[in-house]
Design a protein around this motif. Structure first.
Motif, PDB file in Angstrom:
ATOM      1  N   ASN A 148     -38.448 -18.851  19.052  1.00 35.12           N
ATOM      2  CA  ASN A 148     -38.001 -19.248  20.385  1.00 35.12           C
ATOM      3  C   ASN A 148     -36.712 -18.501  20.708  1.00 35.12           C
ATOM      4  OD1 ASN A 148     -37.725 -20.651  22.814  1.00 35.12           O
ATOM      5  ND2 ASN A 148     -36.531 -22.276  21.856  1.00 35.12           N
ATOM      6  N   TYR A 149     -36.699 -17.794  21.871  1.00 41.22           N
ATOM      7  CA  TYR A 149     -35.562 -16.967  22.262  1.00 41.22           C
ATOM      8  C   TYR A 149     -35.067 -17.364  23.651  1.00 41.22           C
ATOM      9  CZ  TYR A 149     -37.156 -13.887  18.481  1.00 41.22           C
ATOM     10  OH  TYR A 149     -37.550 -13.389  17.272  1.00 41.22           O
ATOM     11  N   GLN A 150     -33.750 -17.306  23.828  1.00 44.48           N
ATOM     12  CA  GLN A 150     -33.154 -17.509  25.144  1.00 44.48           C
ATOM     13  C   GLN A 150     -33.065 -16.185  25.878  1.00 44.48           C
ATOM     14  OE1 GLN A 150     -29.046 -18.563  25.018  1.00 44.48           O
ATOM     15  NE2 GLN A 150     -28.859 -18.865  27.227  1.00 44.48           N
ATOM     16  N   ILE A 151     -33.310 -16.204  27.187  1.00 45.33           N
ATOM     17  CA  ILE A 151     -33.185 -15.009  28.028  1.00 45.33           C
ATOM     18  C   ILE A 151     -31.770 -14.964  28.588  1.00 45.33           C
ATOM     19  CG2 ILE A 151     -34.072 -13.780  30.027  1.00 45.33           C
ATOM     20  CD1 ILE A 151     -36.683 -15.288  29.679  1.00 45.33           C
ATOM     21  N   VAL A 152     -31.037 -13.912  28.226  1.00 46.88           N
ATOM     22  CA  VAL A 152     -29.643 -13.763  28.646  1.00 46.88           C
ATOM     23  C   VAL A 152     -29.552 -12.559  29.566  1.00 46.88           C
ATOM     24  CG1 VAL A 152     -27.259 -13.444  27.903  1.00 46.88           C
ATOM     25  CG2 VAL A 152     -28.835 -14.784  26.499  1.00 46.88           C
ATOM     26  N   SER A 153     -28.949 -12.773  30.725  1.00 48.61           N
ATOM     27  CA  SER A 153     -28.748 -11.689  31.686  1.00 48.61           C
ATOM     28  C   SER A 153     -27.385 -11.065  31.445  1.00 48.61           C
ATOM     29  CB  SER A 153     -28.849 -12.214  33.112  1.00 48.61           C
ATOM     30  OG  SER A 153     -28.591 -11.197  34.046  1.00 48.61           O
ATOM     31  N   GLU A 154     -27.370  -9.738  31.333  1.00 55.18           N
ATOM     32  CA  GLU A 154     -26.135  -9.015  31.074  1.00 55.18           C
ATOM     33  C   GLU A 154     -25.981  -7.893  32.104  1.00 55.18           C
ATOM     34  OE1 GLU A 154     -26.438  -7.594  27.145  1.00 55.18           O
ATOM     35  OE2 GLU A 154     -26.161  -9.561  26.194  1.00 55.18           O
ATOM     36  N   ALA A 155     -24.774  -7.707  32.587  1.00 58.90           N
ATOM     37  CA  ALA A 155     -24.469  -6.626  33.537  1.00 58.90           C
ATOM     38  C   ALA A 155     -24.052  -5.398  32.745  1.00 58.90           C
ATOM     39  CB  ALA A 155     -23.363  -7.043  34.495  1.00 58.90           C
ATOM     40  N   VAL A 156     -24.818  -4.340  32.881  1.00 57.70           N
ATOM     41  CA  VAL A 156     -24.553  -3.096  32.166  1.00 57.70           C
ATOM     42  C   VAL A 156     -24.002  -2.075  33.163  1.00 57.70           C
ATOM     43  CG1 VAL A 156     -25.528  -1.286  30.730  1.00 57.70           C
ATOM     44  CG2 VAL A 156     -26.409  -3.624  30.570  1.00 57.70           C
ATOM     45  N   LYS A 157     -22.807  -1.566  32.899  1.00 53.94           N
ATOM     46  CA  LYS A 157     -22.178  -0.593  33.779  1.00 53.94           C
ATOM     47  C   LYS A 157     -22.421   0.818  33.235  1.00 53.94           C
ATOM     48  CE  LYS A 157     -18.501  -3.575  35.521  1.00 53.94           C
ATOM     49  NZ  LYS A 157     -17.028  -3.734  35.686  1.00 53.94           N
ATOM     50  N   LYS A 158     -23.010   1.636  34.066  1.00 52.78           N
ATOM     51  CA  LYS A 158     -23.268   3.030  33.720  1.00 52.78           C
ATOM     52  C   LYS A 158     -22.655   3.903  34.805  1.00 52.78           C
ATOM     53  CE  LYS A 158     -27.501   2.221  31.121  1.00 52.78           C
ATOM     54  NZ  LYS A 158     -28.942   2.554  30.982  1.00 52.78           N
ATOM     55  N   GLY A 159     -21.471   4.426  34.530  1.00 48.46           N
ATOM     56  CA  GLY A 159     -20.789   5.241  35.529  1.00 48.46           C
ATOM     57  C   GLY A 159     -20.278   4.367  36.664  1.00 48.46           C
ATOM     58  N   ALA A 160     -20.639   4.758  37.883  1.00 43.74           N
ATOM     59  CA  ALA A 160     -20.192   3.996  39.046  1.00 43.74           C
ATOM     60  C   ALA A 160     -21.150   2.886  39.407  1.00 43.74           C
ATOM     61  CB  ALA A 160     -20.012   4.942  40.246  1.00 43.74           C
ATOM     62  N   ALA A 161     -22.404   2.959  38.917  1.00 43.17           N
ATOM     63  CA  ALA A 161     -23.403   1.949  39.272  1.00 43.17           C
ATOM     64  C   ALA A 161     -23.465   0.888  38.187  1.00 43.17           C
ATOM     65  CB  ALA A 161     -24.777   2.611  39.450  1.00 43.17           C
ATOM     66  N   ALA A 162     -23.835  -0.304  38.589  1.00 38.46           N
ATOM     67  CA  ALA A 162     -23.979  -1.426  37.670  1.00 38.46           C
ATOM     68  C   ALA A 162     -25.423  -1.906  37.711  1.00 38.46           C
ATOM     69  CB  ALA A 162     -23.042  -2.569  38.055  1.00 38.46           C
ATOM     70  N   GLN A 163     -26.000  -2.107  36.548  1.00 35.16           N
ATOM     71  CA  GLN A 163     -27.387  -2.552  36.445  1.00 35.16           C
ATOM     72  C   GLN A 163     -27.442  -3.847  35.654  1.00 35.16           C
ATOM     73  OE1 GLN A 163     -29.661   0.576  34.684  1.00 35.16           O
ATOM     74  NE2 GLN A 163     -29.369   2.001  36.386  1.00 35.16           N
ATOM     75  N   ASP A 164     -28.378  -4.706  36.018  1.00 38.31           N
ATOM     76  CA  ASP A 164     -28.573  -5.975  35.328  1.00 38.31           C
ATOM     77  C   ASP A 164     -29.540  -5.772  34.178  1.00 38.31           C
ATOM     78  OD1 ASP A 164     -26.879  -7.258  37.026  1.00 38.31           O
ATOM     79  OD2 ASP A 164     -28.464  -7.880  38.424  1.00 38.31           O
ATOM     80  N   GLY A 165     -29.127  -6.142  32.975  1.00 38.95           N
ATOM     81  CA  GLY A 165     -29.973  -6.027  31.799  1.00 38.95           C
ATOM     82  C   GLY A 165     -30.313  -7.390  31.248  1.00 38.95           C
TER      83      GLY A 165
END
Length: 297
Positions: free
Chosen positions: A198-215
């Protein structure tokens, strides 16, 4: 004065009778979607269950908001009473923990009252309180079920996949569930066994350069258990055998083999000791002429 009051009251009553009836108030339409899937799971255990197995059962109760628990049953001879209890509780699925010799745990998954049913041997049991993992999802949220690709390769594994889906999938819009997904329950096949995680889903904000992506990442919550299938029956807790695991070995036979091996070690040790005594008796050491030189001094 009294006559005028009576006439005025009479005119008021006539006007009230002739007045048009007020328009009925229209109620707002109920936009709440209907709850169609009424699947319920009965979760109970037999007598003689250990503390570790009981904590595993409590962890599964937290993972299944659509389950109902019942008191312990003494079902050493007849398990048909479990189907009757499920019928009284209005449950079509049963998860039954059967304890043997206060050390072995057999897990039953059954569809009542017609079947089928599966008997597992539960191994490598680790509860959430014991593991103390960092994951922590919301209680009552609906899980995402993830199955290994091997479940689609063999017929008996396809049946196991369907039964596990019925047991662990929380019905949509269930009254005791939360309307979102924040954890994943995985079922994997390895060494002809089913491994539950059983795993929890964790949302993380990943910053790559000037753009930010949700991981997204997975953090294990627990519990952990390994289920070795023994038999699949056509009925509920019995009936014709649809599948039997040829690689299954009873825990009693394993313990008997270990005892026999230990007994063989002891017999070898006793035999070596007696052989040494015979060797010493047959080959006495020569007498030492200087052995008693210092005794009389």
């Amino acid at each position: 004065m009294g006559k005028r009051k009576a006439e005025a009251q009479l005119d008021a009553d006539v006007a009230e009778d002739e007045a048009p009836a007020p328009a009925p108030v229209q109620k707002a339409a109920d936009t709440t979607p209907a709850w169609h899937n009424k699947e319920k799971v009965l979760l109970l255990s037999s007598r003689g269950i250990t503390h570790r197995h009981r904590h595993l059962m409590l962890d599964l109760i937290q993972l299944l908001p659509h389950c109902k628990k019942d008191a312990k049953l003494d079902t050493k001879t007849d398990k048909g009473v479990i189907s009757e209890v499920a019928d009284m509780k209005g449950c079509g699925n049963v998860v039954f923990f059967e304890a043997r010799k206060k050390q072995d745990l057999y897990l039953w998954l059954a569809k009542t009252p017609e079947g089928p049913s599966v008997k597992f041997l539960a191994l490598n049991v680790h509860t959430m309180a014991e593991l103390k993992l960092s994951g922590n999802h919301l209680k009552g949220s609906r899980p995402l079920l993830s199955f290994h690709a091997a479940f689609d390769e063999q017929p008996h594994l396809q049946l196991l996949k369907e039964m596990l889906t019925h047991m662990f999938a929380t019905p949509k819009r269930h009254s005791k569930s939360k309307p979102f997904h924040d954890h994943v329950v995985t079922f994997s096949i390895a060494d002809n066994r089913v491994w539950l995680r059983n795993y929890q889903i964790v949302s993380e904000a990943v910053k790559k350069g000037a753009a930010a992506q949700d991981g997204m990442s997975l953090v294990e919550v627990g519990p952990r258990v390994c289920l070795q299938p023994i038999k699949i029956f056509a009925g509920s807790f019995g009936g014709p055998v649809l599948y039997e695991n040829p690689a299954y070995v009873s825990p009693n036979k394993i313990r008997a083999a270990v005892k026999k091996q230990n007994a063989g070690k002891y017999a070898t040790k006793v035999k070596a000791r007696s052989k040494r005594k015979q060797h010493v008796a047959a080959n006495p050491a020569p007498r030492d002429e200087l052995a008693g030189v210092f005794r009389n001094t």
